[in-house]
Enzyme design. Sequence first.
Site, short mmCIF file in Angstrom:
data_model
loop_
_atom_site.label_atom_id
_atom_site.label_comp_id
_atom_site.label_asym_id
_atom_site.label_seq_id
_atom_site.Cartn_x
_atom_site.Cartn_y
_atom_site.Cartn_z
N THR A 13 -20.89 43.99 5.11
CA THR A 13 -21.62 42.77 4.49
C THR A 13 -22.05 43.11 3.11
O THR A 13 -21.75 42.42 2.03
CB THR A 13 -22.80 42.11 5.27
OG1 THR A 13 -22.18 42.09 6.64
CG2 THR A 13 -23.28 40.93 4.89
N VAL A 14 -22.99 44.25 2.93
CA VAL A 14 -23.37 44.24 1.63
C VAL A 14 -22.70 44.92 0.39
O VAL A 14 -22.62 44.66 -0.62
CB VAL A 14 -24.65 45.00 1.46
CG1 VAL A 14 -25.55 45.17 0.24
CG2 VAL A 14 -25.84 44.44 2.71
N ALA A 33 -26.58 45.38 -19.03
CA ALA A 33 -26.72 46.45 -19.07
C ALA A 33 -26.34 47.59 -20.31
O ALA A 33 -26.87 48.65 -20.69
CB ALA A 33 -25.54 47.18 -17.94
N ARG A 45 -13.57 52.49 5.86
CA ARG A 45 -12.90 52.62 6.99
C ARG A 45 -11.94 51.74 7.37
O ARG A 45 -10.79 51.65 7.95
CB ARG A 45 -13.76 53.01 8.50
CG ARG A 45 -14.13 54.83 8.39
CD ARG A 45 -14.91 54.93 9.31
NE ARG A 45 -16.17 54.04 9.43
CZ ARG A 45 -17.12 54.29 10.22
NH1 ARG A 45 -17.17 54.90 11.37
NH2 ARG A 45 -18.24 53.55 10.06
N LYS A 103 -32.83 50.92 4.09
CA LYS A 103 -34.31 51.22 4.26
C LYS A 103 -34.76 52.33 5.18
O LYS A 103 -35.74 52.79 5.18
CB LYS A 103 -34.82 49.87 4.78
CG LYS A 103 -34.37 49.34 5.97
CD LYS A 103 -33.22 48.17 5.59
CE LYS A 103 -32.48 47.77 6.54
NZ LYS A 103 -31.93 46.46 6.77
N ILE A 134 -35.03 39.63 -2.85
CA ILE A 134 -36.15 39.41 -3.66
C ILE A 134 -36.56 40.77 -4.38
O ILE A 134 -36.85 41.96 -3.56
CB ILE A 134 -37.40 39.29 -2.64
CG1 ILE A 134 -36.99 38.08 -1.57
CG2 ILE A 134 -38.80 38.87 -3.48
CD1 ILE A 134 -38.19 37.73 -0.66
N GLY A 185 -24.27 38.20 10.13
CA GLY A 185 -24.29 39.33 9.26
C GLY A 185 -25.61 39.89 8.86
O GLY A 185 -25.86 40.54 7.90
N GLU A 188 -29.27 43.98 12.05
CA GLU A 188 -28.78 45.44 11.96
C GLU A 188 -27.74 45.84 13.12
O GLU A 188 -27.77 45.16 14.05
CB GLU A 188 -30.15 46.26 12.38
CG GLU A 188 -31.27 46.18 11.36
CD GLU A 188 -30.93 46.34 10.00
OE1 GLU A 188 -30.30 47.61 9.70
OE2 GLU A 188 -30.91 45.60 9.03
N LYS A 203 -39.41 48.99 6.20
CA LYS A 203 -39.74 48.13 4.91
C LYS A 203 -41.00 48.29 4.46
O LYS A 203 -41.59 48.41 3.37
CB LYS A 203 -39.21 46.81 5.10
CG LYS A 203 -37.60 46.65 5.20
CD LYS A 203 -36.91 45.26 5.67
CE LYS A 203 -35.58 45.24 5.78
NZ LYS A 203 -35.32 43.99 6.25
N1 HSE Z 1 -31.44 43.23 9.38
C1 HSE Z 1 -32.06 42.92 8.33
C2 HSE Z 1 -32.78 41.64 8.32
C3 HSE Z 1 -31.30 42.98 7.00
O1 HSE Z 1 -32.72 40.79 9.11
O2 HSE Z 1 -33.82 41.44 7.54
C4 HSE Z 1 -31.79 42.81 5.92
O3 HSE Z 1 -32.50 44.12 5.59
#
Ligand code: HSE
Length: 434
Positions: A13-14, A33, A45, A103, A134, A185, A188, A203
């Site tokens: 996703t990221v 930049a 993968r 994190k 954020i 997405g 975790e 976090k």
């Molecule tokens: N699983 C995390 C959330 C993803 O739902 O905030 C972002 O860190």
Amino acid sequence: MKPVKVGICGLGTVGGGTFNVLKRNAEEIARRAGRGIEVAQIAARRPNPKCETGATPITADIFDVANNPDIDVVIELIGGYTLAHELVLKAIENGKHVVTANKALIAVHGNEIFAKAREKGVIVAFEAAVAGGIPVIKAIREGLAANRINWLAGIINGTGNFILTEMREKGRAFADVLKEAQALGYAEADPTFDVEGIDAAHKLTILASIAFGIPLQFDKAYTEGISKLTSADVNYAEALGYRIKHLGVARRTEAGIELRVHPTLIPADRLIANVNGVMNAVMVNGDAAGSTLFYGAGAGMEPTASSVVADLVDVVRALTTDPENRVPHLAFQPDALSDHPILPIGECESAYYLRIQAKDHPGVLAQVASILSERGINIESIMQKEVEEHDGLVPMILVTHRVVESRIDDAIAALEGLADVVGKVVRIRVEQLV
Ligand code: HSE
């Protein structure tokens, strides 16, 4: 000037979002930049159908990227503690700068990683690790650098907030909403990290270190999830003028630092009580700025990519500056970190919502009140509902003034020992956030 070459490890996703944003906004990003940014290699993968990688070389082995002599910056987006840890250490050892959204990695291994990065004179940037899109790390580390931070409190898990919102607004079932968050997405790989507060504690650990200038101490965070919340408590909280949110709270006290994640009643008229869905928000209270609130998407493909790419732009800009004078990882100079202790939860202070299920006998309320008053616990409000048909019990809901947690523990034990009290007393912490 030649473009800076980056390698993206992980095309989920990221990773997919980061590739897409870098490609779509390449020109504007280069103007910011001062140099172009070229994705020179990807480690994945499997392909990501939401990401058209074209001719960019792809390897299945993340260490190919860490060992690639052409690459200046490794972007770690594989997640998890183990492989990501090895990858980041290898990249640092090879003199590469690192950008990560991980994190768990920073909260658990950050002290070691930053020490290694200082040794090698490379940057490790991790804005995307907290609250997705954020820029709260930058805000605390740089924008609020004048302040002595008193406390911060945040809704820092999008999945958990999405679940609570859907349950409250639409009466949807917990498991059903969690499934949707996974499909979108947000969740975790192991969704218990979201619902049991582990992700939020990762976090919060990072935010607290940056706010107070302390080493990362994830193992000392108190963590309580949302899986045991009932709709009865959500409704009683509403009736008392509160919303229940899953909050991470870090507060500096004389004795030490409170570091705790748990469901929390917040007055319904606070802005943060109205942060819904996958949105995150972090309140930071500093002695000069007062309370500030940072709000935005806390998870998802492009919001998180926004922070990854912002870090990348910072790295590119910093490539020309003196390594000794870069913004320190944990905001404070490494030799100026404080050893102010993290408090055990029993020494933390909060107000409390208590729900007691009692038999409908005379004098129960008086017994409850005397248990609380004997322990110096002041009641702010009390609500007794009618007898419930299904069990013949009377729900008694109390909100207390602030008190140290060990006293509430003691009171709850005494309440549960009363002959007329049935089952466990429900306890949810309350924060006014002013
Ligand atoms: N699983 C995390 C959330 C993803 O739902 O905030 C972002 O860190």
